[in-house]
Design a protein around this motif. Structure first.
Motif, PDB file in Angstrom:
ATOM      1  N   ALA A  43       0.853  -1.468  -0.081  1.00  0.00           N
ATOM      2  CA  ALA A  43      -0.221  -0.350  -0.108  1.00  0.00           C
ATOM      3  C   ALA A  43       1.034   1.062   0.002  1.00  0.00           C
ATOM      4  N   ALA A  44       1.736   1.560   0.618  1.00  0.00           N
ATOM      5  CA  ALA A  44       2.711   2.206   0.996  1.00  0.00           C
ATOM      6  C   ALA A  44       3.323   3.043  -0.480  1.00  0.00           C
ATOM      7  N   THR A  45       3.679   1.665  -1.726  1.00  0.00           N
ATOM      8  CA  THR A  45       4.917   1.239  -2.365  1.00  0.00           C
ATOM      9  C   THR A  45       3.692   2.475  -3.025  1.00  0.00           C
ATOM     10  N   ILE A  46       2.263   2.154  -3.585  1.00  0.00           N
ATOM     11  CA  ILE A  46       1.878   2.923  -4.214  1.00  0.00           C
ATOM     12  C   ILE A  46       0.955   4.041  -3.776  1.00  0.00           C
ATOM     13  N   ALA A  49       1.949   9.070  -1.125  1.00  0.00           N
ATOM     14  CA  ALA A  49       2.061  10.440   0.315  1.00  0.00           C
ATOM     15  C   ALA A  49       2.890   9.666   1.001  1.00  0.00           C
ATOM     16  N   LYS A  50       3.369   8.346   0.622  1.00  0.00           N
ATOM     17  CA  LYS A  50       4.188   7.193   1.324  1.00  0.00           C
ATOM     18  C   LYS A  50       5.494   6.978   0.697  1.00  0.00           C
ATOM     19  N   ASN A  51       5.330   7.282  -0.954  1.00  0.00           N
ATOM     20  CA  ASN A  51       6.736   6.893  -1.045  1.00  0.00           C
ATOM     21  C   ASN A  51       7.117   7.930  -2.054  1.00  0.00           C
ATOM     22  N   GLY A  52       8.848   8.279  -1.926  1.00  0.00           N
ATOM     23  CA  GLY A  52       9.368   9.357  -2.650  1.00  0.00           C
ATOM     24  C   GLY A  52       9.570   9.933  -4.109  1.00  0.00           C
ATOM     25  N   TRP A  53       9.091   8.527  -4.460  1.00  0.00           N
ATOM     26  CA  TRP A  53       9.443   8.061  -5.724  1.00  0.00           C
ATOM     27  C   TRP A  53       8.591   9.292  -6.982  1.00  0.00           C
ATOM     28  N   PRO A 242      13.588  12.765  -0.855  1.00  0.00           N
ATOM     29  CA  PRO A 242      12.538  11.748  -0.486  1.00  0.00           C
ATOM     30  C   PRO A 242      11.838  10.684  -0.473  1.00  0.00           C
ATOM     31  N   GLU A 243      13.309  10.087  -1.867  1.00  0.00           N
ATOM     32  CA  GLU A 243      12.880   8.694  -1.602  1.00  0.00           C
ATOM     33  C   GLU A 243      13.723   7.767  -0.258  1.00  0.00           C
ATOM     34  N   ILE A 244      15.573   8.991  -0.652  1.00  0.00           N
ATOM     35  CA  ILE A 244      15.879   8.021   0.840  1.00  0.00           C
ATOM     36  C   ILE A 244      15.088   7.994   1.485  1.00  0.00           C
ATOM     37  N   GLY A 248      14.916   5.186   3.879  1.00  0.00           N
ATOM     38  CA  GLY A 248      15.270   5.304   5.787  1.00  0.00           C
ATOM     39  C   GLY A 248      14.352   4.844   6.606  1.00  0.00           C
ATOM     40  N   LYS A 249      13.152   5.455   6.365  1.00  0.00           N
ATOM     41  CA  LYS A 249      12.264   4.976   6.611  1.00  0.00           C
ATOM     42  C   LYS A 249      12.104   3.668   7.088  1.00  0.00           C
ATOM     43  N   LYS A 250      11.633   2.360   5.967  1.00  0.00           N
ATOM     44  CA  LYS A 250      11.644   1.643   5.722  1.00  0.00           C
ATOM     45  C   LYS A 250      12.572   0.329   5.578  1.00  0.00           C
ATOM     46  N   LEU A 251      14.011   0.997   5.655  1.00  0.00           N
ATOM     47  CA  LEU A 251      14.797   0.093   6.374  1.00  0.00           C
ATOM     48  C   LEU A 251      15.779   0.359   7.129  1.00  0.00           C
ATOM     49  N   LYS A 252      15.474   0.723   8.032  1.00  0.00           N
ATOM     50  CA  LYS A 252      16.086   0.938   9.955  1.00  0.00           C
ATOM     51  C   LYS A 252      15.825   0.323  10.183  1.00  0.00           C
ATOM     52  N   PRO A 253      14.438  -0.401  10.720  1.00  0.00           N
ATOM     53  CA  PRO A 253      14.876  -1.821  11.450  1.00  0.00           C
ATOM     54  C   PRO A 253      16.193  -2.994  10.683  1.00  0.00           C
ATOM     55  N   LEU A 254      16.569  -2.508   9.179  1.00  0.00           N
ATOM     56  CA  LEU A 254      16.989  -3.820   9.120  1.00  0.00           C
ATOM     57  C   LEU A 254      18.733  -3.062   8.655  1.00  0.00           C
ATOM     58  N   VAL A 255      18.556  -1.800   9.275  1.00  0.00           N
ATOM     59  CA  VAL A 255      20.524  -1.969   9.709  1.00  0.00           C
ATOM     60  C   VAL A 255      21.116  -2.214  10.835  1.00  0.00           C
ATOM     61  N   PHE A 256      21.730  -2.303  10.350  1.00  0.00           N
ATOM     62  CA  PHE A 256      22.842  -3.449  11.318  1.00  0.00           C
ATOM     63  C   PHE A 256      23.934  -2.659  10.746  1.00  0.00           C
ATOM     64  N   GLU A 257      24.830  -1.891  12.340  1.00  0.00           N
ATOM     65  CA  GLU A 257      25.808  -1.504  11.366  1.00  0.00           C
ATOM     66  C   GLU A 257      27.187  -2.536  11.441  1.00  0.00           C
TER      67      GLU A 257
END
Length: 387
Positions: A43-46, A49-53, A242-244, A248-257
Motif C-alpha cells: 500500500a505504501a509503494t503505490i 503520500a508514502k513513496n518519495g518516487w 524524498p526516496e532516501i 530509510g524509514k522502511k529499512l532502518k529496522p534492518l540496518v545493523f552496523e
C-alpha cells in the motif's frame, strides 16, 4: 469467455486499491516459493503520500475484471528523471514503464499490457519497458531463472508463464539483471585473503561500520557515493532525497552496523556496501499480515535476527577509482568483514549479491572471484509503441 468479456478500468478509491493489492495473494499464494509481502508495504509503494518516487513520477493503476471478478492488475507509469537520462543509458525521452503486473491468463495479460501501452502512448511515450515495479530501484524485471527457490528481501518472484505471455506481445529483452549466490560459512579463496591482508597494511585505507546513531549523515554519504558510482550504468536514475527518506524509514529496522561498511581512502569516503539479513525468511510464514501475532514474531526477529541468507542489494565505488586495483581491494575488504560478522553474529551460511547488470564486467568479476554463481535472472523487456 473471450477477450471481449475482459474489462480494464482505472483504480479509483479504497475498494479498488484493496482489490489491486489483494489479487497478488490470490494468484500467487499457491506457489511455495512466493513470499507474500506485507500488505501495508505494498500500500505504501503505490501511495503518492508514502513513496518519495512520486515526487518525480506519475502512475496509473488498472484492474482487469471478468464476470465481475478481478483477474488482473497492472501499473503504467512515467518517471520524469528517467526521461532526462541519455538514451544510450537505457531510458531517455519517450520511455515509459509498466509493472505491478499479475494476470490470471494470457488473454488478461494481453488486455492489461495493451491498456498500459495506450496510457503511455496517450502521454506521448514511444517506448514501453516492463515490468518495472515501480522504480528501477525497487523491483525491476521479470524473473526468468530461479523459480525453484524463494527470493531474498526486496526481490521479485513471478510465475514462469509470464515470460511467454509478454514475449508474445512483441516484447524483446532490453537488459538482463542477475543475482549471485555464494557460500559464506567458509573462507574465500586464498587470493582474496591475500588482497584483504594487503589492504589492512595500507595506512591510507580505513573500512568502518556505519553509525546508526548518525543515520541521516551516513545515508547522505552512501547516497553521494551511489549516485556517483552508478551514474554511467544502464538504467540509472538518480535517487532523490524524498526516496532516501522513505527508504530509510522502511529499512532502518534492518540496518545493523556490522553489516553496512563505508570505505575511506585518505580520510575520504569512497566506497560502501549495504547488506541486509533476509527479512523474507520470517515473512514467509506471515502470509502478508502482521495480525494476529505476526507483529510480535517480526519484532522478536528484528531485535537479533538469525538469517540463513544475507543479501547485498547495493555497493559502489566512486567513479574515479573504478577499474582500478584499489576499487576491487576495497570491495573485497568490505565483503570479507561483512562475511565474518554475518556468520558469527547472525548464523548466516549463504550470501546473495545483486541485482547486477549482466554486462557489468567489474561487478561480475568480483562476484566470480569469490566463487559465487548466478542463481536468479530478471529480464526488463522493451517494445516500441505508437506515440
Amino acid at each position: 469467455m473471450t477477450s471481449a468479456d475482459i474489462q480494464i478500468r482505472p483504480v479509483s478509491g479504497k475498494a479498488d486499491t484493496k482489490a489491486f493489492i489483494e489479487l497478488a495473494y490470490r494468484l500467487n499464494g499457491d506457489d511455495p516459493n512466493w513470499v507474500a509481502p506485507l500488505r501495508a508495504e505494498v500500500a505504501a509503494t503505490i501511495s503518492p503520500a508514502k513513496n518519495g518516487w512520486f515526487s518525480h513520477a506519475e502512475a496509473q493503476l488498472f484492474l482487469a475484471e471478468r464476470g465481475g471478478i478481478v483477474v488482473g492488475r497492472i501499473s503504467a507509469h512515467i518517471d520524469r528523471l528517467a526521461l532526462e537520462m541519455p538514451a544510450d543509458q537505457g531510458f531517455g525521452p519517450g520511455t515509459g514503464f509498466w509493472g505491478m503486473f499479475d494476470a490470471e491468463d494470457a488473454e488478461v495479460a494481453t488486455a492489461l499490457i495493451t491498456r498500459a501501452e495506450q496510457w503511455l502512448a496517450d502521454k506521448g511515450m514511444t517506448r514501453a519497458l516492463g515490468p518495472v515495479s515501480l522504480s528501477i530501484w525497487e523491483e525491476p524485471g521479470l524473473l526468468t531463472k530461479g523459480h525453484d527457490h524463494s527470493p531474498t528481501v526486496l526481490m521479485g518472484h513471478h510465475p514462469a508463464k509470464y515470460k511467454g505471455w509478454i514475449e508474445a506481445l512483441g516484447y524483446a529483452p532490453a537488459k538482463t539483471l542477475v543475482t549471485f549466490e555464494v557460500r559464506i560459512d567458509a573462507p574465500f579463496p586464498p587470493l582474496i585473503q591475500r588482497i584483504v591482508a594487503a589492504g589492512e597494511k595500507n595506512a591510507r585505507i580505513k573500512i568502518r561500520k556505519v553509525n546508526k546513531a548518525k543515520f541521516a549523515e551516513e545515508a547522505a554519504i552512501i547516497l553521494a557515493i551511489l549516485n556517483d558510482a552508478w551514474s554511467d550504468n544502464w538504467g540509472f536514475v538518480p535517487l532523490t532525497q524524498p526516496e532516501i527518506d522513505d527508504v530509510g524509514k522502511k529499512l532502518k529496522p534492518l540496518v545493523f552496523e556490522d553489516l553496512i561498511m563505508i570505505a575511506e581512502l585518505d580520510g575520504e569516503p569512497v566506497a560502501f556496501m549495504v547488506t541486509l539479513p533476509d527479512l523474507n525468511e520470517p515473512l514467509k510464514g506471515l502470509k502478508g499480515s502482521l495480525l494476529p501475532f505476526g507483529w510480535a514474531k517480526l519484532l522478536l526477529w528484528l531485535r537479533k535476527p538469525k538469517a540463513n541468507t544475507m543479501r547485498v542489494p547495493l555497493m559502489g565505488v566512486v567513479k574515479r577509482l573504478q577499474a582500478s586495483r584499489m576499487a576491487s581491494q576495497l570491495a573485497f575488504m568490505m565483503i570479507e568483514y561483512i562475511r565474518l560478522a554475518a556468520v558469527a553474529d547472525y548464523g548466516a551460511t549463504r550470501g546473495e549479491i545483486g541485482w547486477i547488470l549482466e554486462d557489468n564486467q567489474g561487478m561480475v568479476a568480483i562476484a566470480q572471484a569469490i566463487e559465487s554463481r548466478v542463481n536468479r535472472e530478471y529480464v526488463i523487456y522493451q517494445k516500441p509503441i505508437a506515440g
